[in-house]
Scaffold this motif. Sequence first.
Motif, PDB file in Angstrom:
ATOM      1  N   SER A 171       4.334  13.721  -9.636  1.00 46.92           N
ATOM      2  CA  SER A 171       3.076  14.475  -9.658  1.00 46.92           C
ATOM      3  C   SER A 171       2.247  14.194  -8.406  1.00 46.92           C
ATOM      4  CB  SER A 171       2.280  14.137 -10.918  1.00 46.92           C
ATOM      5  OG  SER A 171       1.866  12.795 -10.856  1.00 46.92           O
ATOM      6  N   ALA A 172       2.609  13.106  -7.675  1.00 45.07           N
ATOM      7  CA  ALA A 172       1.861  12.791  -6.466  1.00 45.07           C
ATOM      8  C   ALA A 172       2.396  13.552  -5.250  1.00 45.07           C
ATOM      9  CB  ALA A 172       1.903  11.290  -6.196  1.00 45.07           C
ATOM     10  N   VAL A 173       3.525  14.250  -5.423  1.00 48.80           N
ATOM     11  CA  VAL A 173       4.047  15.060  -4.308  1.00 48.80           C
ATOM     12  C   VAL A 173       3.242  16.362  -4.262  1.00 48.80           C
ATOM     13  CG1 VAL A 173       6.056  16.243  -3.383  1.00 48.80           C
ATOM     14  CG2 VAL A 173       6.326  14.079  -4.584  1.00 48.80           C
ATOM     15  N   PRO A 174       2.601  16.662  -3.131  1.00 49.06           N
ATOM     16  CA  PRO A 174       1.747  17.846  -3.095  1.00 49.06           C
ATOM     17  C   PRO A 174       2.544  19.130  -3.348  1.00 49.06           C
ATOM     18  CG  PRO A 174       1.438  16.479  -1.141  1.00 49.06           C
ATOM     19  CD  PRO A 174       2.604  15.926  -1.870  1.00 49.06           C
ATOM     20  N   ARG A 175       1.924  20.080  -4.004  1.00 47.84           N
ATOM     21  CA  ARG A 175       2.544  21.380  -4.289  1.00 47.84           C
ATOM     22  C   ARG A 175       3.076  22.030  -3.021  1.00 47.84           C
ATOM     23  NH1 ARG A 175       2.086  24.656  -8.751  1.00 47.84           N
ATOM     24  NH2 ARG A 175       2.334  26.580  -7.575  1.00 47.84           N
ATOM     25  N   GLY A 176       2.296  21.879  -1.965  1.00 47.61           N
ATOM     26  CA  GLY A 176       2.630  22.535  -0.706  1.00 47.61           C
ATOM     27  C   GLY A 176       4.019  22.172  -0.204  1.00 47.61           C
ATOM     28  N   GLN A 177       4.474  20.956  -0.513  1.00 44.69           N
ATOM     29  CA  GLN A 177       5.785  20.519  -0.063  1.00 44.69           C
ATOM     30  C   GLN A 177       6.864  21.441  -0.610  1.00 44.69           C
ATOM     31  OE1 GLN A 177       6.693  17.903   1.909  1.00 44.69           O
ATOM     32  NE2 GLN A 177       4.552  17.442   2.341  1.00 44.69           N
ATOM     33  N   ARG A 178       6.723  21.734  -1.891  1.00 44.27           N
ATOM     34  CA  ARG A 178       7.709  22.583  -2.539  1.00 44.27           C
ATOM     35  C   ARG A 178       7.621  24.016  -2.016  1.00 44.27           C
ATOM     36  NH1 ARG A 178       9.419  21.043  -8.508  1.00 44.27           N
ATOM     37  NH2 ARG A 178      11.430  22.060  -8.430  1.00 44.27           N
ATOM     38  N   GLU A 179       6.375  24.467  -1.861  1.00 43.99           N
ATOM     39  CA  GLU A 179       6.187  25.829  -1.354  1.00 43.99           C
ATOM     40  C   GLU A 179       6.735  25.951   0.056  1.00 43.99           C
ATOM     41  OE1 GLU A 179       2.153  26.470  -4.017  1.00 43.99           O
ATOM     42  OE2 GLU A 179       2.014  26.170  -1.855  1.00 43.99           O
ATOM     43  N   ALA A 180       6.497  24.904   0.858  1.00 47.31           N
ATOM     44  CA  ALA A 180       7.019  24.923   2.225  1.00 47.31           C
ATOM     45  C   ALA A 180       8.538  24.956   2.200  1.00 47.31           C
ATOM     46  CB  ALA A 180       6.532  23.694   2.985  1.00 47.31           C
ATOM     47  N   ALA A 181       9.131  24.181   1.287  1.00 49.48           N
ATOM     48  CA  ALA A 181      10.586  24.149   1.198  1.00 49.48           C
ATOM     49  C   ALA A 181      11.121  25.526   0.840  1.00 49.48           C
ATOM     50  CB  ALA A 181      11.017  23.116   0.162  1.00 49.48           C
ATOM     51  N   SER A 182      10.445  26.195  -0.091  1.00 53.05           N
ATOM     52  CA  SER A 182      10.962  27.504  -0.485  1.00 53.05           C
ATOM     53  C   SER A 182      10.694  28.533   0.613  1.00 53.05           C
ATOM     54  CB  SER A 182      10.375  27.940  -1.829  1.00 53.05           C
ATOM     55  OG  SER A 182       9.220  28.689  -1.648  1.00 53.05           O
ATOM     56  N   ALA A 183       9.615  28.320   1.382  1.00 55.75           N
ATOM     57  CA  ALA A 183       9.361  29.206   2.518  1.00 55.75           C
ATOM     58  C   ALA A 183      10.446  29.044   3.578  1.00 55.75           C
ATOM     59  CB  ALA A 183       7.993  28.916   3.124  1.00 55.75           C
ATOM     60  N   LEU A 184      11.004  27.862   3.672  1.00 53.50           N
ATOM     61  CA  LEU A 184      12.079  27.621   4.645  1.00 53.50           C
ATOM     62  C   LEU A 184      13.408  28.171   4.159  1.00 53.50           C
ATOM     63  CD1 LEU A 184      11.376  24.004   5.860  1.00 53.50           C
ATOM     64  CD2 LEU A 184      11.260  26.094   7.201  1.00 53.50           C
TER      65      LEU A 184
ATOM     66  N   ALA B 179      15.783   3.664 -18.871  1.00 59.95           N
ATOM     67  CA  ALA B 179      15.704   5.008 -18.304  1.00 59.95           C
ATOM     68  C   ALA B 179      14.386   5.674 -18.673  1.00 59.95           C
ATOM     69  CB  ALA B 179      16.883   5.843 -18.803  1.00 59.95           C
ATOM     70  N   ALA B 180      13.932   5.464 -19.917  1.00 61.05           N
ATOM     71  CA  ALA B 180      12.683   6.084 -20.354  1.00 61.05           C
ATOM     72  C   ALA B 180      11.505   5.566 -19.526  1.00 61.05           C
ATOM     73  CB  ALA B 180      12.452   5.800 -21.836  1.00 61.05           C
ATOM     74  N   PHE B 181      11.515   4.269 -19.231  1.00 61.10           N
ATOM     75  CA  PHE B 181      10.396   3.697 -18.475  1.00 61.10           C
ATOM     76  C   PHE B 181      10.476   4.101 -17.008  1.00 61.10           C
ATOM     77  CE2 PHE B 181      10.559   1.345 -22.319  1.00 61.10           C
ATOM     78  CZ  PHE B 181       9.247   1.042 -22.592  1.00 61.10           C
ATOM     79  N   ILE B 182      11.726   4.186 -16.490  1.00 60.64           N
ATOM     80  CA  ILE B 182      11.899   4.656 -15.118  1.00 60.64           C
ATOM     81  C   ILE B 182      11.412   6.095 -15.009  1.00 60.64           C
ATOM     82  CG2 ILE B 182      13.682   5.382 -13.494  1.00 60.64           C
ATOM     83  CD1 ILE B 182      15.114   2.810 -14.056  1.00 60.64           C
ATOM     84  N   ALA B 183      11.727   6.905 -16.035  1.00 62.22           N
ATOM     85  CA  ALA B 183      11.297   8.298 -16.019  1.00 62.22           C
ATOM     86  C   ALA B 183       9.776   8.389 -15.949  1.00 62.22           C
ATOM     87  CB  ALA B 183      11.813   9.016 -17.274  1.00 62.22           C
ATOM     88  N   GLU B 184       9.102   7.521 -16.704  1.00 54.84           N
ATOM     89  CA  GLU B 184       7.639   7.558 -16.696  1.00 54.84           C
ATOM     90  C   GLU B 184       7.089   7.128 -15.337  1.00 54.84           C
ATOM     91  OE1 GLU B 184       7.078   9.639 -19.036  1.00 54.84           O
ATOM     92  OE2 GLU B 184       5.205   8.628 -19.472  1.00 54.84           O
ATOM     93  N   ALA B 185       7.748   6.099 -14.742  1.00 53.31           N
ATOM     94  CA  ALA B 185       7.307   5.656 -13.416  1.00 53.31           C
ATOM     95  C   ALA B 185       7.504   6.776 -12.395  1.00 53.31           C
ATOM     96  CB  ALA B 185       8.084   4.414 -13.003  1.00 53.31           C
ATOM     97  N   LEU B 186       8.648   7.493 -12.518  1.00 53.92           N
ATOM     98  CA  LEU B 186       8.946   8.557 -11.563  1.00 53.92           C
ATOM     99  C   LEU B 186       8.051   9.772 -11.763  1.00 53.92           C
ATOM    100  CD1 LEU B 186      12.810   8.667 -11.260  1.00 53.92           C
ATOM    101  CD2 LEU B 186      11.165   8.468  -9.408  1.00 53.92           C
ATOM    102  N   ARG B 187       7.670  10.004 -13.008  1.00 48.05           N
ATOM    103  CA  ARG B 187       6.814  11.154 -13.285  1.00 48.05           C
ATOM    104  C   ARG B 187       5.516  11.038 -12.499  1.00 48.05           C
ATOM    105  NH1 ARG B 187       3.782  13.316 -18.149  1.00 48.05           N
ATOM    106  NH2 ARG B 187       3.644  11.170 -18.838  1.00 48.05           N
ATOM    107  N   GLY B 188       4.986   9.804 -12.452  1.00 48.79           N
ATOM    108  CA  GLY B 188       3.793   9.588 -11.644  1.00 48.79           C
ATOM    109  C   GLY B 188       4.056   9.911 -10.183  1.00 48.79           C
ATOM    110  N   GLY B 189       5.242   9.473  -9.688  1.00 47.68           N
ATOM    111  CA  GLY B 189       5.593   9.738  -8.296  1.00 47.68           C
ATOM    112  C   GLY B 189       5.783  11.218  -8.030  1.00 47.68           C
TER     113      GLY B 189
END
Lengths: 393, 411
Positions: free
Chosen positions: B298-311, B286-296
Amino acid sequence: MTAPLALPRTRPMDWARDERVRRALLEAVTVGLVSALAIYIAARAQAAGGVDLGFMQDRAGFGVGDQFLTQASGRDSRWMAYLAGLVNTLRVSVFGIALSLGIGLVVGIARLSSNWLAAKLAFGYVEFVRNMPLPVFVVFCYTAVVLRLPRIEDSAGFFGLAYFSNRSVAFPWLEFGDGAALWGAILGVGILAAWVTHRILRTREETTGRPSYPVRTALGIVAVAGVGGFLLAGSPAALDTPEVGRFQYQGGVQLSPEFFGLLLALALFNAAFVAEIVRGAIASVPRGEREAAAALGLSGWQQLRLVVLPQALRVMLPPLATQAQNLAKMSSIAIVVAFPDLMNVGGTIINNSGEAIPVFILMTVTYFVLNLAIALLFIGPQWRFSWTRGRRA
Amino acid sequence: MTALGLPVGSSDRPRAAAVEEARRWLRTRLFNSPGNSVLTVVLLTGLGWITWTFASWLALEANFDVIRANRRLLLVGRFPLGEEWRIWPVFYGLAIAVMWTWGAFGRVTLAALVAFAVFGILVLPVLAGASGTLETVPAFVLAAGAYFAARRWAHGRGRIEGRDRARLIAGAMWAVLLPGSIVLLLIDGGVDPALWGGLYLNLIVASAALIGALPFGILLALGRTSSFRALRVGSTVYIELMRGLPLPVMLTLAWLALRHFLPSWGGLADVDLVYRVTIAFGLFTAAFIAEALRGGLSAVPRGQREAASALGLNGLQSLALVVLPQAVRNSLPALAGEFIGLFMMSTMVAVVGLTDILQAARATTEQPEYFGRQKEVLLFVGLIFWMTAFGLSRLSSRLERALAGTGSRRA
């Protein structure tokens, strides 16, 4: 719109809609949950033995089979046995890291060689090892390679210097005589002098631009100090080469088959990963750097040594540090070949004392300190080759 | 070239050109400098020596009877006779799922096909004996069928929906197969976990640990990137603790001390060693999966989240519907790498005395008639892991390339 500045009157439950209040509440809840979990684990650990290490001073009751520098017997305390295990882990880690770095560097450079055969062979080696589980590799090196070596009576020799058999592997070693301390002192002074000279000459070379040969001069001073000191102290050291005896080797340094098998497996296994790191780092240096160096008239070796490698080092050092830490951790697989490393000895202590939790805490701390020490070892070179500090950049 | 009307009578022209080509290749790739020439000769000598040693061992000394005689032990350990119906569906399912996934996401390259054919030719006669042969044949037929069906479906002309559906089915296959294999071991009275063994134990431990580790790893990755301090500190401490601890120590902990930390209700603290080891693998991975996912993540652009909250999506919704799917897709190759590593590291159960394929292999050479056959058995074990890991890593790089193109439509 008519009265934009008129604030609505606060009503009793409005604080519950305030974002800050909600956050603070959630924060409090998470703090509570996480600390509850931590307290639960700590309480359980405490109930199961905690960190009371008093039993470590009792008699160990078991001997450590394969020791280096330490002499822990069953009558000594458990601490002594633990220390013997730690020394064994350090021994296999240090030699394993050194060997894997050396092999890995060669294989990694070979991967990028213009020689087709060298590149393909290096690629084949890396692919072969990386898709193989380490335990299988260790067991193979131990049972199918080291234990299948000839019996000691018909040892495979290497020019009369080293011998390989399924009972032990022997290498030549230096045997020190009376004047060894004097020789060591002279050599130490020589190295110090060489270092100072190197700095002075290098500064002169850089400020004046005249070639002053700092490296050659320094090496010369060390060589003179070494050879001169050796003669001055009256030949205090002799090469102690092993000889084949009836049941064991005489002289030299002897390695147990468990140690040798484990070291072989760890070094060859990690070398493949080191090679990939080296290859990636060298490939990350822009082509233009090398072309520019060639345009300046540097030879192939000079291009590699003065231009490419210093830049590649900067990229490869952090992952190499991680890989070295991995090797130290992986060395705990020693238990499958019954090599008494830290983990193996720790397991034996748990079995004969029944104190699982304290020993685990001790082992965890030890491995953390070991990891930290390896990280620190790599920080020096990292600092040296970093963009901001590096003179050679 | 010759088909395009080269004058008859100069048929040695292309041959001469080919010889010239080969010569130039040798000159530029192997003998382009004195140093390289020496290197080539040395390497050729070494390669020749190794090939000769290996070939003469294979031809004169090697005897693979030990594998044939112990194939049951190697594959399923001491699994009780008459309970094989719990395993065969998984075997068939695995063959179909692997080839379907391959068909849905890419093409089997010639090199891979040759490698697998060689593997099959090498391994099948060794495994073939009085029984077991006939049962494996349908698996190969089904696997080939699945590959071509998926390929036809996914790569039919202009059928993007077909491709998506084939990929969805591939995902569903794995989602059913992995838990299904464990369920099959537990239903109808179940089989005592102490009797699970061989390669099947490696598979079960690795897949069960992965299933457990994925959700936990996602939580840890979210915790580590969370804005709540306690979660961040807690997750970071856990991840770093696991990453600093050697796996064998973790396994021994599960063996000897995990019961001190498990709640005592429901007999949870005294579950079988196999379960405890699987829990340890899960906690560790789980710890190694968490590290792999953390990279993923951080690669999601901020705008995606902002767009989601705008919706108008709230925090949880934007996480589950917008951010996480993209993060998982970003880190899929790293996750596949984690699974390959987990499968290979499952041979570490030897540390706590479980009879996985590696321990079974070591046990076979203690039988008097196969004494000294370590090379044959370990070569076989190594080959199995090698083919699996190599195949999976190739598959995951195909997956990576296939998914790279769907970013805009799926997000």
